[in-house]
Design an enzyme around this catalytic site. Structure first.
Site: not given
Ligand code: GLC
Length: 533
Positions: A113, A215, A266, A329
């Site tokens: 990640d 992310d 993401e 999430d």
């Molecule tokens: C993304 C991650 C999440 C996190 C956010 C801030 O959405 O998947 O878990 O809280 O980013 O990093």
């Protein structure tokens, strides 16, 4: 070499190694909750190593590991204080190297990640940047003078609530944080930030990792004029900023310095056309972008098909769609789609034209109930999606020793929903995922075939997938009633059910007029003619 038990069936045939992310099935591990080998109630890397036979038995081609870097854990690892190490909770770099090499020896790739939008406020860059207004790292982050009333510079909101700005008393300015105050946003307008993050990627690529899940990649660019967001669009300041694509191209160029690496983003946006922009021209931005509109439109074939069809129409030539229903999430999809959807959703996800990601625990039908109030920990209220993986019937579901309190409570359905019980039950959710992944791995039509809709209603989705002369039928009945389907326009010959959410239907031959039982799904293939059989 780790001495592993033989409790799981050994590796099923996986797909071509070179096509691991195009044609394989990928699997997300949330490491805190997978398997605790050290007995502290939190999952760890050695725990994952001890479960590689299980991962292998699923037939997956790669795993995405949520963050394992040193972190104060305010956002459970998404607040990184050092991009180049492993948090002691999870292990150390040498355990990481062992995990990577053992996965590779089983033909499983590893995606880390990458969190390039923000660091922890404990990262040495932020400590340096906040030491003085003239610090050489000051411009690594986004600082602004107070607004005219002395308050925050504008009305931007943080994703976890409250203002996106926190006042830093010693230097008299506010800093931006799109998430928690302990997660200051990096300033991507500063080319040194891109350089630093690209070096992070190289550090892990050099160690042998196969890719990154990036992310909140759609949030990297912010309005440099710091204009207020309109009341109906609290994300206006990050949406549709063309510079974000420059940044993504830099990340891609870094991956392209290496052979066969992959970036999946993401792209948490609900507009399909906008999401697809993150594929760039099909070769210069993300390799894959999670299709959030598809995951979040509801258990409704009409909505889903519309999004899929728009995706296929708009995606750049040669690029691959990417689908998932659950992650760390989102409330797990049985909570959103209903528990009757668990098995048909498995068949659907693994039959779609695109790369599927399975979220750990989905393959045993974990439902992800929210733990009792007094045990909640997450600032974003996502604890239900993150409860410990359920391995067996023993106390704590075999996730950690029985006398240790796991970091989040184990879901109370663990005595029936667990690997050990499902392993021996051919009708279980786990057995279905294994059969379906195995079938997909051997099916050109499912891995790379075209998609043609045959019938779409709110609760009924029938389509075909075809690659050369390999063609399959996929039928998903999302309703509580049986559905009659006439296949004569598409298939001249009878079909044999190859995989079904109702195991007893597998192997049966169906004619052109079929009835799909309620809340079920099947994949069927034409019965080979006498001559060819
Ligand atoms: C993304 C991650 C999440 C996190 C956010 C801030 O959405 O998947 O878990 O809280 O980013 O990093």
């Amino acid at each position: 070499m780790q001495n592993r038990s033989n409790e799981y069936r050994m590796s099923r045939p996986q797909t071509e190694p070179d096509l691991w992310w195009q044609e394989g099935v990928l699997y997300q591990i949330y490491p805190r909750s997978f398997f605790d080998s050290s007995g502290d109630g939190v999952g760890d890397l050695a725990g994952i190593i001890s479960k590689i036979d299980y991962l292998s038995s699923l037939g997956i081609s790669g795993i995405w590991l949520s963050p394992i870097y040193p972190s104060p854990m305010k956002d459970f690892g998404y607040d990184i204080s050092d991009y180049l190490d492993v948090d002691p909770t999870f292990g150390d770099l040498s355990t990481f190297d062992r995990l990577l090499s053992e996965l590779h020896s089983c033909g499983i790739k590893l995606i880390m990640d990458l969190v390039p939008n923000h660091t922890s406020d404990r990262h040495e860059w932020f400590i340096e940047a906040s030491s003085s207004i003239t610090s050489p790292k000051r411009n690594f982050y986004i600082w602004a003078d107070p607004g005219p009333d002395g308050g925050p510079p504008n009305n931007w909101k943080a994703s976890f609530g409250g203002s996106a700005w926190t006042y830093h008393e010693p230097t008299g300015q506010y800093y931006l944080h799109s998430f928690l105050p302990e997660q200051p946003d990096l300033n991507w307008r500063n080319p040194e930030v891109a350089d630093a993050i690209r070096d992070v990627m190289r550090f892990w690529f050099d160690r042998g990792v196969d890719g990154f899940r990036i992310d909140v990649v759609h949030m990297l660019a912010k309005d440099p004029e710091l204009k207020d967001d309109p009341p109906d669009n609290p994300f206006a300041h990050v949406l549709s900023r063309p510079e974000v694509h420059d940044y993504v191209r830099l990340l891609r160029a870094t991956a392209d310095e290496y052979e066969g690496r992959m970036l999946v983003g993401e792209t948490f946006v609900l507009d399909v056309d906008y999401l697809l922009e993150f594929y760039g021209n099909g070769a210069d931005e993300l390799h894959l972008a999670f299709n959030f509109p598809f995951a979040l439109c509801g258990w409704n074939a009409r909505y889903m098909a519309k999004i899929l069809e728009r995706t296929l129409e708009k995606i750049p030539a040669g690029a691959r769609p990417c689908f998932m229903f659950s992650n760390h999430d989102l409330p797990r999809h049985p909570r959103r789609f209903g528990e009757a959807s668990i098995k048909p959703a498995a068949v659907l996800l693994l039959s779609l034209p695109g790369t599927p990601f399975v979220y750990m625990g989905e393959e045993i039908g974990m439902t992800g109930k929210t733990p009792p109030k007094e045990r909640l920990l997450d600032p974003g209220g996502r604890d239900g999606a993150r409860t410990p993986f359920q391995w067996n019937r023993s106390p704590n579901a075999g996730f950690c020793p029985p006398d240790i309190e796991p970091w989040l409570p184990v879901s109370d359905d663990y005595e029936s929903v667990n690997v050990e019980v499902e392993e021996t039950d051919p009708s279980s959710t786990l057995s279905l995922y294994r059969r379906m992944i195995s079938y997909r791995n051997g099916s050109a039509a499912l891995k790379r075939g075209s998609y043609s809709p045959l019938r779409i209603e709110d609760k009924l989705w029938v389509f075909t997938r075809k690659a050369d002369d390999d063609e399959v039928l996929v039928a998903v009945n999302m309703s509580d009633e049986p559905a009659d389907v006439d296949l004569s326009s598409a298939f001249a010959n009878p079909l044999r059910v190859a995989v079904s959410s109702l195991r007893e239907l597998e192997g049966s031959v169906i004619s052109q007029d079929i009835q799909i039982p309620p809340n079920s799904a099947l994949v069927a293939e034409p019965v080979a003619s006498e001559a060819s059989s």
